[in-house]
Design an enzyme around this catalytic site. Structure first.
Site, PDB file in Angstrom:
ATOM      1  N   ASN A 138      21.038 -29.307  31.698  1.00 21.57           N
ATOM      2  CA  ASN A 138      20.640 -28.388  30.627  1.00 21.57           C
ATOM      3  C   ASN A 138      21.584 -27.199  30.521  1.00 21.57           C
ATOM      4  O   ASN A 138      21.210 -26.046  30.703  1.00 21.57           O
ATOM      5  CB  ASN A 138      19.204 -27.916  30.834  1.00 21.57           C
ATOM      6  CG  ASN A 138      19.005 -27.185  32.147  1.00 21.57           C
ATOM      7  OD1 ASN A 138      19.670 -27.468  33.143  1.00 21.57           O
ATOM      8  ND2 ASN A 138      18.065 -26.247  32.162  1.00 21.57           N
ATOM      9  N   ASP A 149      12.457 -27.089  41.639  1.00 21.03           N
ATOM     10  CA  ASP A 149      12.609 -27.041  40.181  1.00 21.03           C
ATOM     11  C   ASP A 149      13.195 -25.689  39.767  1.00 21.03           C
ATOM     12  O   ASP A 149      12.743 -25.046  38.816  1.00 21.03           O
ATOM     13  CB  ASP A 149      11.273 -27.295  39.482  1.00 21.03           C
ATOM     14  CG  ASP A 149      11.467 -27.811  38.058  1.00 21.03           C
ATOM     15  OD1 ASP A 149      12.560 -28.314  37.744  1.00 21.03           O
ATOM     16  OD2 ASP A 149      10.528 -27.685  37.245  1.00 21.03           O
ATOM     17  N   ASN A 207       6.926 -25.424  33.085  1.00 17.19           N
ATOM     18  CA  ASN A 207       6.708 -26.717  32.438  1.00 17.19           C
ATOM     19  C   ASN A 207       7.060 -27.834  33.419  1.00 17.19           C
ATOM     20  O   ASN A 207       8.210 -27.901  33.865  1.00 17.19           O
ATOM     21  CB  ASN A 207       7.583 -26.815  31.186  1.00 17.19           C
ATOM     22  CG  ASN A 207       7.212 -27.983  30.300  1.00 17.19           C
ATOM     23  OD1 ASN A 207       6.133 -28.544  30.410  1.00 17.19           O
ATOM     24  ND2 ASN A 207       8.126 -28.358  29.419  1.00 17.19           N
TER      25      ASN A 207
END
Length: 416
Positions: free
Chosen positions: A96, A306, A279
């Site tokens: 990302n 994460d 998320n």
């Protein structure tokens, strides 16, 4: 690198010296002797640390470093420094970035930025071009360039046929496909878990159904294709049960859970604090209990920080407008130790390497030194002084944690 580590308690079930306190001699990056006491005739540097424990180097299957494109959030250089300070000798970096990592040249760029570092960076290539879930990216070319898996970070694959083709194509070169578990048409504009808390706060909810429905679909496709699938960061009790049943059917599936989803429920959102906006969202205590049970019985294969640095400008806004994400490398070890024993924690932090194409090392004579150094018994309250990341968006701030990381030895380098 030559080093003599003194009085280290070894935690490594693959080591002949598991559960014992030993001196460890490292010569030219390899473990040459393990015993007690060891002499130091060559006057190598000696490492003496309080209550020193040593294990295999830790691995994190999902981190974001921003570069290229989002260097204001994090750079690869500082991200790897953060990983080392947090005890990780290898990390898998998500795609990302800007531009999205979706070609072999992008993989080469990322790898070039990580050269000559104690931490091994494992790039994850995007599954689809620009992570738009329309056309497959250059999977094979990225694999040959060094990509360890393919994933559109936090972007679900809405087209089931695209996932089918991806699994079939990647199976030709043992590629690992990752599918984010969220049916976006069910999740809609939900910004937190759909539950009593979302109703009371007046925020749109993201129901468990959105995750379970996507996982059920993906598992059917996996069974049809006989492919190789990883489902990252599950968050619900239903997901645990679906994956448990899939493993009973011998499907080639693994999954992970974000550490914060094991500790925090949606009740912490009562003050609309955007640091808790992640998320998948924080769920209920029932979900947490199911996730922990899934970790304990092996249904959940690995845990991940994460780690996702977000700037203050993207967090200090209204809850609906705030960016998703939290950093988590620095708090990973201390947080897990509030839930599990030290040996279970180390087991979790060293799992998942082979799934992402990384060789497992062990603490034995003749092996390359790939070690994490830590003290499992310290207790402290996590604060900004413990953060190495450029961004400070940690939902573990002001949380009581247990255990301190000293550093790592890997790639013939000592990083403390």
């Amino acid at each position: 690198m030559n080093l003599l580590i003194k009085s280290a308690f070894i935690i490594d079930t693959k080591s002949d010296f598991h559960n014992s306190t030993q001196d460890i001699l490292i010569e030219k990056g390899k473990i040459s002797k393990i015993g007690t006491p060891l002499e130091n005739p060559n006057n190598y540097k000696e490492l003496v640390l309080d209550n020193l424990h040593v294990s295999q180097g830790w691995f994190d299957s999902s981190v974001c470093f921003g570069e290229p494109g989002f260097e204001d959030r994090e750079t690869i250089a500082n991200g790897l420094k953060t990983a080392a300070k947090s005890g990780f000798t290898s990390v898998a970096m998500q795609a990302n970035t800007h531009p999205v990592i979706d070609s072999n040249s992008d993989i080469f760029f990322v790898n070039s930025k990580a050269q000559n570092n104690a931490v091994t960076l494992l790039p994850i290539g995007a599954l689809t071009k620009n992570s738009e879930s329309v056309d497959l990216a250059e999977l094979y070319d990225m694999k040959t360039a060094g990509a360890v898996a393919f994933s559109d970070y936090k972007t679900p694959i809405s087209n089931p046929n695209l996932l089918k083709i991806a699994l079939q194509y990647a199976s030709n070169f043992d590629g690992l496909v990752c599918s984010f578990p969220q049916e976006k048409r069910i999740a809609g504009l939900g910004v937190m878990n759909e539950n009593v808390m979302s109703t009371s706060l007046g925020l749109k909810g993201n129901p468990n159904l959105a995750e379970a429905l996507q996982i059920a679909r993906d598992l059917y496709i996996l069974e049809y294709t006989n492919g190789k699938l990883h489902i990252p960061t599950i968050s619900t009790a239903e997901s645990v049960e679906l994956i448990r049943e899939a493993k009973k059917k011998k499907l080639d599936v693994t999954c992970s859970v974000a550490i914060h989803n094991l500790l925090f429920s949606d009740e912490v959102l009562s003050d609309f604090d955007t640091v808790y906006k992640v998320n998948p969202p924080l769920r209920t205590q029932k979900d947490i209990e199911a996730l922990i049970e899934g970790v304990k019985d092996g249904t959940i294969d690995m845990v991940t920080s994460d780690h996702n640095p977000v700037t203050i400008e993207d967090k200090k806004v209204e809850f609906e407008q705030a960016a998703y994400g939290t950093i988590g490398l620095e708090s990973a070890f201390g947080a897990l130790q509030t839930l599990f024993s030290t040996k279970k924690t180390i087991g979790l932090l060293t799992k998942g390497k082979s799934r992402f194409g990384l060789e497992n090392s062990s603490l034995n004579i003749g092996e390359l030194a790939n070690l994490t150094l830590f003290n499992p018994d310290t207790k402290y309250t996590f604060s900004e002084e413990h953060i190495v990341s450029k961004s400070k968006n940690s939902l573990f701030l002001n949380t009581d944690l247990k255990g301190t990381v000293y550093g790592i030895i890997a790639n013939k380098k000592l990083s403390l």
